[in-house]
Design a protein around this motif. Sequence first.
Motif, PDB file in Angstrom:
ATOM      1  N   ALA A 181       3.343  -2.643  -9.116  1.00  0.00           N
ATOM      2  CA  ALA A 181       2.673  -2.116  -7.927  1.00  0.00           C
ATOM      3  C   ALA A 181       1.271  -2.684  -7.768  1.00  0.00           C
ATOM      4  O   ALA A 181       0.754  -2.772  -6.646  1.00  0.00           O
ATOM      5  CB  ALA A 181       2.607  -0.593  -7.982  1.00  0.00           C
ATOM      6  N   PRO A 189      -0.533  -4.723   2.159  1.00  0.00           N
ATOM      7  CA  PRO A 189      -1.058  -4.487   0.812  1.00  0.00           C
ATOM      8  C   PRO A 189      -2.541  -4.147   0.875  1.00  0.00           C
ATOM      9  O   PRO A 189      -3.247  -4.517   1.820  1.00  0.00           O
ATOM     10  CB  PRO A 189      -0.820  -5.829   0.104  1.00  0.00           C
ATOM     11  CG  PRO A 189      -0.774  -6.837   1.213  1.00  0.00           C
ATOM     12  CD  PRO A 189      -0.170  -6.136   2.392  1.00  0.00           C
ATOM     13  N   SER A 226       0.334  -2.418  -3.914  1.00  0.00           N
ATOM     14  CA  SER A 226       1.155  -1.763  -2.906  1.00  0.00           C
ATOM     15  C   SER A 226       0.361  -0.645  -2.249  1.00  0.00           C
ATOM     16  O   SER A 226      -0.365   0.095  -2.936  1.00  0.00           O
ATOM     17  CB  SER A 226       2.416  -1.184  -3.553  1.00  0.00           C
ATOM     18  OG  SER A 226       3.073  -0.314  -2.655  1.00  0.00           O
ATOM     19  N   ILE A 271       6.602  -4.059   1.766  1.00  0.00           N
ATOM     20  CA  ILE A 271       5.168  -3.779   1.719  1.00  0.00           C
ATOM     21  C   ILE A 271       4.557  -3.835   3.122  1.00  0.00           C
ATOM     22  O   ILE A 271       3.609  -3.113   3.437  1.00  0.00           O
ATOM     23  CB  ILE A 271       4.450  -4.787   0.798  1.00  0.00           C
ATOM     24  CG1 ILE A 271       4.998  -4.672  -0.639  1.00  0.00           C
ATOM     25  CG2 ILE A 271       2.937  -4.588   0.820  1.00  0.00           C
ATOM     26  CD1 ILE A 271       4.753  -3.344  -1.298  1.00  0.00           C
ATOM     27  N   THR A 306      10.830  -2.211  -2.990  1.00  0.00           N
ATOM     28  CA  THR A 306       9.965  -3.387  -3.059  1.00  0.00           C
ATOM     29  C   THR A 306      10.691  -4.538  -3.733  1.00  0.00           C
ATOM     30  O   THR A 306      10.639  -5.689  -3.278  1.00  0.00           O
ATOM     31  CB  THR A 306       8.668  -3.057  -3.825  1.00  0.00           C
ATOM     32  OG1 THR A 306       7.953  -2.024  -3.140  1.00  0.00           O
ATOM     33  CG2 THR A 306       7.769  -4.285  -3.920  1.00  0.00           C
TER      34      THR A 306
END
Length: 310
Positions: A46, A94, A59, A249, A241
């Motif tokens: 992440a 992101p 993320s 994302i 993801t």
Amino acid sequence: MNRWWTGTKEAVFENIEVPEVFGPFDVVVDERMVRNYAFAQDDAGAGRLTDASGRPAASPAVLSNELLFLFYAAYDGNTARGLHTHEELSLHAPVVIGETVTLSGRYVHTEVRRGNGYVVMEAEARGADGRLLLRHRGTEIMRVHAADVVGGSTAPAPSRLVTGELLDVAPAAAASADLGERTPIRPVRKTISQEQMYVFSWGGRGFSNIHTDAAGARRSGMDRTVAQAMQQVGYLSEMLTAFHGGAWIEGGHLAVKFVHPFYVDEEVTARGAVLGAIDHDGARHLESEVWVENADGRKTAVGWAHAPLP
């Protein structure tokens, strides 16, 4: 990081105002926040992303709990005895590590159903340049004796059912329009520890609740601490993801109903089944049925997800 979670109102349904606005608040998404999320979710990936300019990024899901707990800005979090029943989360970009993001939200609806007071919050996180990162819409029962309702039907019934049916084929590692209906998505399996629950549910920020404290769980009629529902959202987001890649994302959407609790030291598995292509906001998306189940095969969360096709 700014300490915005310093509300003093008692977290009871009768104190809620609609509309009630929270923020905007500026929060720095630093390395510590990202590491804490990665530890709590057992999801190192992440925090190992890059943005379009190649900068280290994470993320936007790392901000999910910040949005869920926005009401702590007005309400004393140590008086909160809520139960999260439904979550809608959309990911848009992101977040750059070290970036100052802006959080804002509001209560938009309340109602009493089967003797319980429900409240709906809508919230979002935006980057330093104003771009949308994450959007949240959550439904929660405010002030509840958790043991009286966990595992019961507390969220509105969905218009369709999550069946959990899967083709007898190898799980798909990547999204594709060529995947057959009911192709399984490569699952994600987790065993949650008390340390992870403590970090995720803000024990380190001074909050005691049914997730961070065994005594708090007993006061709500539970024999042990129960994992926060938003952690299941994180498990599903990790699975999606890996499946959708950057499309998740920058365009993923997840709608989940929480149907059964899972507890400290329990193992759960996030799973999904491809449903097919749909049209969404003028683009083709791949939709999936998703759920989380415990080691006995009992579903703890059910819902649907979609993201742009490659």
